[in-house]
Design an enzyme around this catalytic site. Structure first.
Site, PDB file in Angstrom:
ATOM      1  N   THR A 385     103.710 -19.015   7.287  1.00 15.50           N
ATOM      2  CA  THR A 385     103.233 -19.109   8.675  1.00 15.50           C
ATOM      3  C   THR A 385     104.300 -18.671   9.616  1.00 15.50           C
ATOM      4  O   THR A 385     105.313 -18.185   8.997  1.00 15.50           O
ATOM      5  CB  THR A 385     102.938 -20.723   9.041  1.00 15.50           C
ATOM      6  OG1 THR A 385     101.945 -21.348   8.298  1.00 15.50           O
ATOM      7  CG2 THR A 385     103.010 -20.866  10.564  1.00 15.50           C
ATOM      8  N   ASN A 405      98.170 -18.903   6.538  1.00 16.27           N
ATOM      9  CA  ASN A 405      98.627 -19.679   5.452  1.00 16.27           C
ATOM     10  C   ASN A 405      99.644 -19.117   4.604  1.00 16.27           C
ATOM     11  O   ASN A 405     100.744 -19.238   5.096  1.00 16.27           O
ATOM     12  CB  ASN A 405      97.256 -20.306   4.774  1.00 16.27           C
ATOM     13  CG  ASN A 405      97.584 -21.450   3.977  1.00 16.27           C
ATOM     14  OD1 ASN A 405      98.417 -22.297   4.531  1.00 16.27           O
ATOM     15  ND2 ASN A 405      96.963 -21.900   3.009  1.00 16.27           N
ATOM     16  N   GLU A 424      93.128 -20.150   5.021  1.00 18.54           N
ATOM     17  CA  GLU A 424      93.307 -21.583   5.890  1.00 18.54           C
ATOM     18  C   GLU A 424      92.186 -22.576   5.061  1.00 18.54           C
ATOM     19  O   GLU A 424      92.424 -23.793   5.442  1.00 18.54           O
ATOM     20  CB  GLU A 424      93.080 -21.421   7.121  1.00 18.54           C
ATOM     21  CG  GLU A 424      93.974 -22.096   7.839  1.00 18.54           C
ATOM     22  CD  GLU A 424      95.527 -21.617   7.889  1.00 18.54           C
ATOM     23  OE1 GLU A 424      96.294 -22.394   7.287  1.00 18.54           O
ATOM     24  OE2 GLU A 424      95.715 -20.455   8.145  1.00 18.54           O
TER      25      GLU A 424
HETATM   26  N1  GLY Z   1      98.861 -23.705   7.132  1.00 18.26           N
HETATM   27  C1  GLY Z   1      99.547 -24.312   7.461  1.00 18.26           C
HETATM   28  C2  GLY Z   1      99.725 -25.108   8.490  1.00 18.26           C
HETATM   29  O1  GLY Z   1      98.667 -25.025   9.144  1.00 18.26           O
HETATM   30  O2  GLY Z   1     100.323 -26.151   8.800  1.00 18.26           O
END
Ligand code: GLY
Length: 576
Positions: A385, A405, A424
């Site tokens: 991220t 992600n 995701e």
């Molecule tokens: N994919 C990491 C988050 O949404 O926290």
């Protein structure tokens, strides 16, 4: 994407109160400004940014020089990172933006949604077991991307410049190239191993080499079309055609999914803490609720923390005790508020948190099984991220965290577009309703449903004092996001550390499961005597590669002081 009307906004209010669903409502808000440079007087000595790489810093600087505000700069940063920070910057993923504009807080949710054809059991085999990797790599892992819709909404509501202007830096870097950083090449090499034989990742990124200029002509064409035609090009135009064609026969996303996608303006989570107003991410993030719970419980335990040295064994123990309770609540209650009534007010209520804090055992780790309600999933969350923080000299701030992600997401690049698509779907609970290793049934709140947004930990946060921005902060890190922000905020406000030191200081993490595990990081390791003393308290130390990449700005008087985490390749700028 037509203009908004007031009726739609009042529906949003009802939906937040849990009275109606807004899953299908498209809440486009009325633009606040006629386009054109700001005319009001500056309240700060300069604008400032903390971003993940130098190209996005250059983009922001250009936008400020052209008269743009924090929102214009943020949108330019987001599109630029999609080109120059392709491991996490994106237009093929989604995220959250917390804003403070003209003295008011706002939040836009542009998280990915599950495709219409998604099912609760799509990642399970015939025996009901999770199929390893199916939600992580390849076409099936992809959620419907939200970034372009989110940026469009934010810029048209609050931006001062023309949409084309904020896209220009990203188009330049995609068309003319940028010089690849060693860290980027390393991350590409690591990710490519997971994608091998499953995706077309190598076709697009195989040739990328550290120290050399890397051009992305397909992506330049996509960005040019978006610049010319707006977000609808991505969701209804040639780009939508290309994404859907890439998915056909491999994954679930169709033209209908893209056409139906909506970003949503939501009420941010807000709380008073330590004389500050904390403005942070609401569900479908668990991060804002988690951050407020952590901050308030620590304040409730003032007596226990009194005299306890930062990052001493006792400090780490007390913090872990708090985190245990926060992660128990997270697993049970947090999910997409358009599908599940998340009890935000109760979870952040002072009396409730005082009661939870009173359960903390100051002497030894509480037995994991005894921490109710709901024991958390032990599924590891992807830590990648990226985050950026922006403030303009008029006092408007943007805190933005967005993601595909894992680094390079699913590894799928939509053919003919250069767009790296997210993984995701892995943030959903693949197997809800089935007892976990402790015999406790996991929550349905985050089960897969068509159009639902998976639970996130992203926590873009702004602290204000007396109506003025004091801190803009965020980080990547999966479930480590809000424990990281918690630690940095404590370092700044409870330990009076300069922001630079507060960000650089050692970080650790506990999340209920695995039982009594304290995660530590190579950047500032828990080692030697400290490690032995923590283990002696009953904890198990567990190494991890990554504990965040904080991008933050603290405002001291009228001076913004930005800091980029020394753990990453971030850059700060103060721009006159
Ligand atoms: N994919 C990491 C988050 O949404 O926290």
């Amino acid at each position: 994407m037509a203009a908004n009307n007031k009726a739609k906004l009042s529906i949003a209010g009802l939906a937040f109160a849990g009275l109606v669903s807004i899953s299908a409502a498209f809440l486009e808000a009325t633009p606040v400004y006629a386009k054109g440079p700001a005319k009001q007087p500056a309240v700060l000595s300069a604008s400032a940014i903390a971003v993940a790489d130098k190209y996005s810093a250059d983009a922001a600087e250009q936008i400020f020089k052209e008269g743009g505000n924090a929102v214009d700069a943020a949108v330019a940063i987001a599109f630029t990172l999609a080109v120059t920070y392709p491991e996490a910057g994106n237009i093929g993923g989604g995220g959250f933006m917390t804003l403070y504009v003209n003295g008011k807080p706002y939040f836009i949710d542009y998280r990915e949604r599950a495709p219409l054809a998604a099912t609760r059991t799509m990642y399970l085999d015939e025996q009901g077991n999770v199929i390893k990797g199916k939600s992580l790599f390849g076409y099936y892992a992809v959620g419907v991307p939200g970034t372009v819709a989110g940026m469009w909404e934010a810029q048209r509501r609050f931006g001062r410049l023309q949409w084309k202007q904020v896209l220009a830096p990203a188009i330049h870097y995609a068309r003319d190239g940028f010089v690849v950083d060693e860290q980027l090449e390393q991350r590409r090499d690591n990710a490519a191993k997971d994608f091998e034989g499953k995706t077309n990742f190598d076709t697009y990124f195989g040739a990328m080499k550290a120290g050399e200029t890397f051009k992305q002509p397909d992506l330049a064409a996509v960005l040019t079309r978006i610049a010319n035609h707006g977000a609808k090009e991505f969701y209804d135009g040639k780009t939508a055609d290309l994404i859907a064609a890439s998915m056909q026969g491999h994954g679930l996303i169709t033209k209908r999914d893209l056409h139906d996608y909506r970003a949503v303006w939501r009420q941010p989570v807000e709380a008073n803490w330590n004389g500050y107003r904390v403005i942070t991410a609401p569900p479908p993030s668990s991060g804002g609720v988690g951050l407020v719970q952590l901050l308030k419980m620590k304040a409730d335990l003032k007596q226990d923390f009194n005299g306890v040295k930062l990052n001493s064994p006792q400090y780490i123990h007390l913090m872990a005790e708090i985190e245990k309770r926060v992660f128990a609540d997270r697993a049970q209650y947090l999910g997409d508020p358009d599908f599940y009534k998340v009890p935000v007010a109760q979870l952040t209520d002072d009396a409730y948190l005082a009661k939870r804090a009173a359960e903390v055992n100051p002497d030894a780790p509480s037995d994991t099984k005894s921490v109710q309600p709901g024991l958390g999933t032990s599924m590891p969350e992807k830590a990648e991220t990226t985050h950026f923080s922006v403030i303009d000299k008029w006092g408007n701030a943007v805190s933005n965290t967005y993601t595909i992600n894992g680094y390079f997401g699913s590894g799928v690049v939509a053919q003919g577009t250069g767009i790296v698509l997210n993984d995701e779907m892995d943030d959903f609970a693949s197997k809800p309703g089935v007892p976990n290793m402790f015999g406790v049934v996991g929550s349905d709140a985050n089960a897969i449903e068509p159009k639902k947004r998976p639970l996130s930990s992203m926590t873009p946060t702004i602290l204000t004092k007396d109506g003025k921005v004091s801190l803009v902060i965020g980080t990547p890190g999966g479930s480590r996001i809000f424990t990281t922000i918690f630690q940095v905020v404590n370092n700044v406000y409870d330990f009076n550390m300069p922001l630079k030191d507060a960000v650089a200081a050692m970080r650790f993490h506990h999340q209920l499961l695995p039982p009594n595990a304290i995660f530590w990081e190579p950047y500032a390791p828990i080692d030697g005597d400290l490690a032995k003393q923590i283990e002696a308290k009953g904890y198990v130390l567990q190494g991890q590669n990554f504990n965040g990449d904080v991008q933050a700005i603290k405002i001291d008087g009228d001076t913004p002081n930005p800091v980029s985490d020394p753990r990453g390749r971030g850059v700060t700028r103060v721009i006159q």
